[in-house]
Design a protein around this motif. Structure first.
Motif, PDB file in Angstrom:
ATOM      1  N   GLN A  77       0.828  -1.210   0.000  1.00 58.99           N
ATOM      2  CA  GLN A  77       0.000   0.000   0.000  1.00 58.99           C
ATOM      3  C   GLN A  77       0.862   1.261   0.000  1.00 58.99           C
ATOM      4  OE1 GLN A  77      -3.408   0.105  -0.381  1.00 58.99           O
ATOM      5  NE2 GLN A  77      -2.993   2.260  -0.697  1.00 58.99           N
ATOM      6  N   ASN A  78       1.964   1.269   0.781  1.00 56.99           N
ATOM      7  CA  ASN A  78       2.861   2.430   0.783  1.00 56.99           C
ATOM      8  C   ASN A  78       3.445   2.676  -0.613  1.00 56.99           C
ATOM      9  OD1 ASN A  78       3.990   1.295   3.940  1.00 56.99           O
ATOM     10  ND2 ASN A  78       2.775   3.128   3.618  1.00 56.99           N
ATOM     11  N   PHE A  79       3.849   1.591  -1.270  1.00 55.53           N
ATOM     12  CA  PHE A  79       4.435   1.730  -2.605  1.00 55.53           C
ATOM     13  C   PHE A  79       3.377   2.189  -3.608  1.00 55.53           C
ATOM     14  CE2 PHE A  79       6.288   0.201  -6.627  1.00 55.53           C
ATOM     15  CZ  PHE A  79       7.490   0.896  -6.566  1.00 55.53           C
ATOM     16  N   HIS A  80       2.177   1.651  -3.496  1.00 56.87           N
ATOM     17  CA  HIS A  80       1.069   2.092  -4.360  1.00 56.87           C
ATOM     18  C   HIS A  80       0.802   3.578  -4.154  1.00 56.87           C
ATOM     19  CE1 HIS A  80      -3.161   2.684  -5.589  1.00 56.87           C
ATOM     20  NE2 HIS A  80      -2.869   1.787  -6.525  1.00 56.87           N
ATOM     21  N   ASP A  81       0.807   4.009  -2.896  1.00 55.50           N
ATOM     22  CA  ASP A  81       0.588   5.427  -2.597  1.00 55.50           C
ATOM     23  C   ASP A  81       1.698   6.294  -3.178  1.00 55.50           C
ATOM     24  OD1 ASP A  81      -1.719   4.688  -1.284  1.00 55.50           O
ATOM     25  OD2 ASP A  81      -0.843   4.852   0.724  1.00 55.50           O
ATOM     26  N   TYR A  82       2.937   5.785  -3.129  1.00 47.79           N
ATOM     27  CA  TYR A  82       4.041   6.535  -3.714  1.00 47.79           C
ATOM     28  C   TYR A  82       3.851   6.668  -5.226  1.00 47.79           C
ATOM     29  CZ  TYR A  82       8.572   7.999  -5.350  1.00 47.79           C
ATOM     30  OH  TYR A  82       9.565   8.686  -5.984  1.00 47.79           O
ATOM     31  N   VAL A 100       5.296  -5.852  -7.886  1.00 47.14           N
ATOM     32  CA  VAL A 100       6.739  -5.835  -7.653  1.00 47.14           C
ATOM     33  C   VAL A 100       7.153  -7.250  -7.293  1.00 47.14           C
ATOM     34  CG1 VAL A 100       8.626  -4.891  -6.274  1.00 47.14           C
ATOM     35  CG2 VAL A 100       6.655  -3.450  -6.837  1.00 47.14           C
ATOM     36  N   GLU A 101       8.007  -7.835  -8.101  1.00 48.99           N
ATOM     37  CA  GLU A 101       8.473  -9.203  -7.855  1.00 48.99           C
ATOM     38  C   GLU A 101       9.991  -9.242  -7.861  1.00 48.99           C
ATOM     39  OE1 GLU A 101       6.546 -11.638  -6.921  1.00 48.99           O
ATOM     40  OE2 GLU A 101       4.710 -10.493  -7.275  1.00 48.99           O
ATOM     41  N   SER A 102      10.545 -10.083  -6.999  1.00 45.21           N
ATOM     42  CA  SER A 102      11.989 -10.220  -6.851  1.00 45.21           C
ATOM     43  C   SER A 102      12.431 -11.605  -7.300  1.00 45.21           C
ATOM     44  CB  SER A 102      12.359  -9.996  -5.384  1.00 45.21           C
ATOM     45  OG  SER A 102      13.719 -10.213  -5.186  1.00 45.21           O
ATOM     46  N   LEU A 126      -0.669 -10.414  -8.437  1.00 45.15           N
ATOM     47  CA  LEU A 126       0.123  -9.210  -8.205  1.00 45.15           C
ATOM     48  C   LEU A 126       0.578  -9.187  -6.754  1.00 45.15           C
ATOM     49  CD1 LEU A 126      -1.875  -6.432 -10.086  1.00 45.15           C
ATOM     50  CD2 LEU A 126      -0.100  -7.945 -10.948  1.00 45.15           C
ATOM     51  N   GLY A 127       1.812  -8.828  -6.539  1.00 44.76           N
ATOM     52  CA  GLY A 127       2.341  -8.809  -5.179  1.00 44.76           C
ATOM     53  C   GLY A 127       3.327  -7.685  -4.972  1.00 44.76           C
ATOM     54  N   TYR A 128       3.981  -7.747  -3.827  1.00 41.18           N
ATOM     55  CA  TYR A 128       4.992  -6.748  -3.503  1.00 41.18           C
ATOM     56  C   TYR A 128       6.144  -7.454  -2.792  1.00 41.18           C
ATOM     57  CZ  TYR A 128       7.356  -2.682  -1.647  1.00 41.18           C
ATOM     58  OH  TYR A 128       8.308  -1.737  -1.345  1.00 41.18           O
ATOM     59  N   VAL A 138      11.458  -6.830 -10.829  1.00 40.72           N
ATOM     60  CA  VAL A 138      10.610  -6.340 -11.918  1.00 40.72           C
ATOM     61  C   VAL A 138       9.458  -5.570 -11.287  1.00 40.72           C
ATOM     62  CG1 VAL A 138       9.101  -6.954 -13.835  1.00 40.72           C
ATOM     63  CG2 VAL A 138      11.195  -8.247 -13.443  1.00 40.72           C
ATOM     64  N   VAL A 139       9.310  -4.327 -11.713  1.00 41.17           N
ATOM     65  CA  VAL A 139       8.196  -3.483 -11.276  1.00 41.17           C
ATOM     66  C   VAL A 139       7.291  -3.292 -12.479  1.00 41.17           C
ATOM     67  CG1 VAL A 139       7.513  -1.216 -10.408  1.00 41.17           C
ATOM     68  CG2 VAL A 139       9.611  -2.287  -9.561  1.00 41.17           C
ATOM     69  N   ARG A 140       6.008  -3.626 -12.315  1.00 38.51           N
ATOM     70  CA  ARG A 140       5.025  -3.427 -13.390  1.00 38.51           C
ATOM     71  C   ARG A 140       3.882  -2.577 -12.849  1.00 38.51           C
ATOM     72  NH1 ARG A 140       3.040  -8.833 -15.909  1.00 38.51           N
ATOM     73  NH2 ARG A 140       2.645  -9.333 -13.743  1.00 38.51           N
ATOM     74  N   VAL A 141       3.460  -1.625 -13.662  1.00 39.92           N
ATOM     75  CA  VAL A 141       2.335  -0.760 -13.315  1.00 39.92           C
ATOM     76  C   VAL A 141       1.286  -0.919 -14.410  1.00 39.92           C
ATOM     77  CG1 VAL A 141       1.578   1.600 -12.849  1.00 39.92           C
ATOM     78  CG2 VAL A 141       3.838   0.851 -12.084  1.00 39.92           C
ATOM     79  N   PHE A 142       0.044  -1.142 -14.001  1.00 39.37           N
ATOM     80  CA  PHE A 142      -1.068  -1.406 -14.931  1.00 39.37           C
ATOM     81  C   PHE A 142      -2.105  -0.301 -14.818  1.00 39.37           C
ATOM     82  CE2 PHE A 142       0.653  -5.428 -13.483  1.00 39.37           C
ATOM     83  CZ  PHE A 142       0.832  -6.130 -14.662  1.00 39.37           C
ATOM     84  N   TYR A 143      -2.697   0.035 -15.964  1.00 39.35           N
ATOM     85  CA  TYR A 143      -3.800   0.985 -15.968  1.00 39.35           C
ATOM     86  C   TYR A 143      -4.756   0.655 -17.110  1.00 39.35           C
ATOM     87  CZ  TYR A 143      -6.427   5.280 -15.536  1.00 39.35           C
ATOM     88  OH  TYR A 143      -7.448   6.180 -15.337  1.00 39.35           O
ATOM     89  N   PRO A 144      -6.030   0.356 -16.798  1.00 36.39           N
ATOM     90  CA  PRO A 144      -7.026   0.125 -17.861  1.00 36.39           C
ATOM     91  C   PRO A 144      -7.479   1.465 -18.457  1.00 36.39           C
ATOM     92  CG  PRO A 144      -7.910  -0.475 -15.697  1.00 36.39           C
ATOM     93  CD  PRO A 144      -6.546   0.059 -15.481  1.00 36.39           C
TER      94      PRO A 144
END
Length: 184
Positions: A77-82, A100-102, A126-128, A138-144
């Motif tokens: 949630q903190n990363f999403h808010d950022y 965000v996956e490692s 989806l995870g963190y 790998v950081v992925r950001v999605f937007y419909p």
């Protein structure tokens, strides 16, 4: 006979009169021109939004790359808010999804399809996990993205309800920051 002659004269006169030809031609061409114009504008706006999403993703990924997110004990949630704090008025933060996956090395990276069989965006999987120092992340950001000009054979939607899933990603190896457990 005179009726036939007068009708023939009327047709000849009509054929010579060109006063409404421009208006008629415009009426025929204008709808096609306007649809094409709006399709071009919508495509350009979608590509612009995609590029903005890429920039936001690169900025957010830098927080993980340098260990700032890990040292600050960011949650999902903190990363999403950022990520949302970086978003301009072009996007609605409620529709942004972050993954965000490692991994221990680049060859282990796999991606799941976030569009289900019905053409809807799904957040399953989806995870963190920002990883520690030296981890591959790998950081992925999605937007419909909602599309409006989808008629006349021009439809670039890849989801249901005339939407296109915009995806921005960043793959990198974390810097050797102090906190965190190194990848094995």
């Amino acid at each position: 006979m005179s009726l036939l002659v007068s009708f023939a004269r009327l047709l000849r006169r009509f054929r010579r009169n060109r006063s409404g030809a421009s208006a008629l031609e415009f009426a025929i061409v204008a709808p096609v021109f306007l649809v094409l114009l709006f399709a071009i504008l919508e495509t350009a706006l979608m590509f612009f939004a995609s590029q903005v999403l890429e920039t936001i993703t690169q900025d957010a990924a830098r927080m993980i790359l340098t260990g700032q997110a890990q040292n600050a004990n960011y949650t999902q949630q903190n990363f999403h808010d950022y990520v949302c704090s970086q978003i301009p008025a072009l996007f609605n933060c409620n529709n942004i999804a972050v993954d965000v996956e490692s991994y221990s090395q680049f060859s282990q990276i796999t991606f799941s399809n976030q569009i289900d069989g019905n053409g809807n965006f799904t957040t399953n999987g989806l995870g963190y996990n920002p990883g520690g120092a030296g981890c591959t992340v790998v950081v992925r950001v999605f937007y419909p993205w909602q599309l409006f000009v989808t008629g006349l054979g021009y439809n670039i939607a890849n989801m249901a309800n005339d939407q296109r899933l915009l995806i921005a990603s960043a793959a990198f190896k974390n810097e050797p920051f102090m906190a965190g457990t190194p990848c094995s």
